[in-house]
Design an enzyme around this catalytic site. Structure first.
Site, mmCIF file in Angstrom:
data_model
loop_
_atom_site.group_PDB
_atom_site.id
_atom_site.type_symbol
_atom_site.label_atom_id
_atom_site.label_comp_id
_atom_site.label_asym_id
_atom_site.label_seq_id
_atom_site.Cartn_x
_atom_site.Cartn_y
_atom_site.Cartn_z
ATOM 1 N NE ARG A 155 -1.773 -7.441 0.043
ATOM 2 C CZ ARG A 155 -2.966 -7.545 -0.523
ATOM 3 N NH1 ARG A 155 -3.116 -8.315 -1.591
ATOM 4 N NH2 ARG A 155 -4.005 -6.890 -0.043
ATOM 5 C CD GLU A 212 0.646 -4.329 -6.278
ATOM 6 O OE1 GLU A 212 -0.309 -3.593 -5.953
ATOM 7 O OE2 GLU A 212 0.583 -5.577 -6.251
ATOM 8 C CG HIS A 270 -3.109 -5.999 -6.552
ATOM 9 N ND1 HIS A 270 -2.266 -5.575 -5.556
ATOM 10 C CD2 HIS A 270 -4.080 -6.736 -5.929
ATOM 11 C CE1 HIS A 270 -2.703 -6.024 -4.384
ATOM 12 N NE2 HIS A 270 -3.811 -6.730 -4.587
#
Length: 320
Positions: free
Chosen positions: A239, A268, A286
């Site tokens: 993260r 994001e 991601h």
């Protein structure tokens, strides 16, 4: 019981129906599946009306907790992933007497594989080389061998264990830091536990494998990052909130470390103007857990969480 998924993904519709038919319906329960990307609270409450529980895909917006005030029948929120705090305000949901559960350890192999892929890409400047060849140029800059190098793994969970195993296959020497070190855990992983400052100062590669919680927020500080060797590689498939990203980007801009591989950002998608794009930096969207195999596993476990709840058992509960 009636369960509802509001933010379902079309390509998993049939799989969700199959799991519901085999895992829920024989017990008198059902799953309503909708496919709305990021509904506001009003629309979410409309679709969730009368539900006993929610199944959240959770990657395309944050769950509006006020939905629970409008849908008092909801008693469980199930998240199809590990890092539930990214999509759900867990304290706000639990304060309403609603349980929260997630899907732990459904993509350890996939995340470990992308971690190693990012590490190799940075070490051998693969994306830089790809751009050079496509541009009709033939410039080669030295990369780094990994054999014999020390890998510092931050975290000691299932993903960390798989990264350690794969790194050994590359001839690397892993060490590890965890908040809960014990001789038994060290023996199971086959590593030495070290303190964070030593890990950052002495490792050739540092890779993060921690969940994001209030206790780990900002754990990887500018001070720790400043201890990295000038030829160190930093990899984050955990993260972004764990890291002082401004300090990391500063190191990359100044070429104070060899490079970095990042799969996670805050926000994001990331603000490209903030990224040191001229550095030896390899980026992924991601995607560490995104493989054809992993989501089916997550969906099955997520629906099993709901079935267990309907049977009076709470599994994979998240409390923070």
């Amino acid at each position: 019981m009636k369960f509802v998924c509001v933010d379902g993904v079309p390509r998993y519709r049939d799989l969700a129906a199959t799991f519901a038919a085999t895992m829920l319906q024989p017990h008198g329960h059902d799953l309503d599946w909708y496919e709305e990307a990021a509904p506001d609270a009003d629309r979410f409450a409309e679709l969730a009306a009368g539900a006993d529980g929610l199944l959240l895909y959770g990657l395309r917006g944050r769950f509006p907790a006020e939905v629970l005030d409008r849908c008092p029948t909801i008693k469980i929120v199930g998240y199809l992933g590990t890092g539930v705090a990214r999509a759900v305000d867990v304290p706000a949901v639990r304060s309403r007497g609603v349980a929260v559960c997630n899907v732990p350890d459904y993509a350890s192999d996939s995340v470990a594989e992308l971690t190693i892929a990012l590490l190799l890409a940075v070490a051998r400047r693969l994306t830089e080389g790809d751009r050079t060849v496509r541009a009709g140029e033939w410039a080669r800059r030295p990369g780094r061998q990994l054999i014999g190098k020390q890998l510092g793994v931050v975290g000691a969970g299932p993903i960390a264990a798989k990264v350690i195993s794969r790194a050994r296959g590359l001839g690397m020497r892993p060490v590890c830091w965890t908040r809960r070190p014990t001789p038994e855990r060290a023996a199971a992983l086959g590593v030495e536990f070290v303190e964070l400052p030593a890990l950052f100062a002495e490792s050739d590669v540092v890779s993060l494998h921690l969940s994001h919680t209030p206790a780990t927020d900002g754990l990887i500080s500018a001070q720790l990052l400043g201890m990295l060797k000038p030829d160190a590689i930093f990899v984050n498939t955990a993260r972004a909130e764990l890291v002082d990203t401004a300090a990391l980007y500063d190191l990359l801009r100044r070429e104070a470390i060899f490079g970095a591989g990042l799969d996670v950002f805050d926000p994001e998608p990331p603000d490209l103007s903030a990224l040191p794009l001229d550095a030896n930096l390899v980026l992924a969207p991601h995607a560490a857990s995104v493989t054809a195999e992993t989501f089916g596993v997550a969906l099955r476990i997520g629906i099993e969480n709901l079935r267990a709840f309907a049977a009076g058992e709470l599994v994979n509960e998240v409390t923070e």
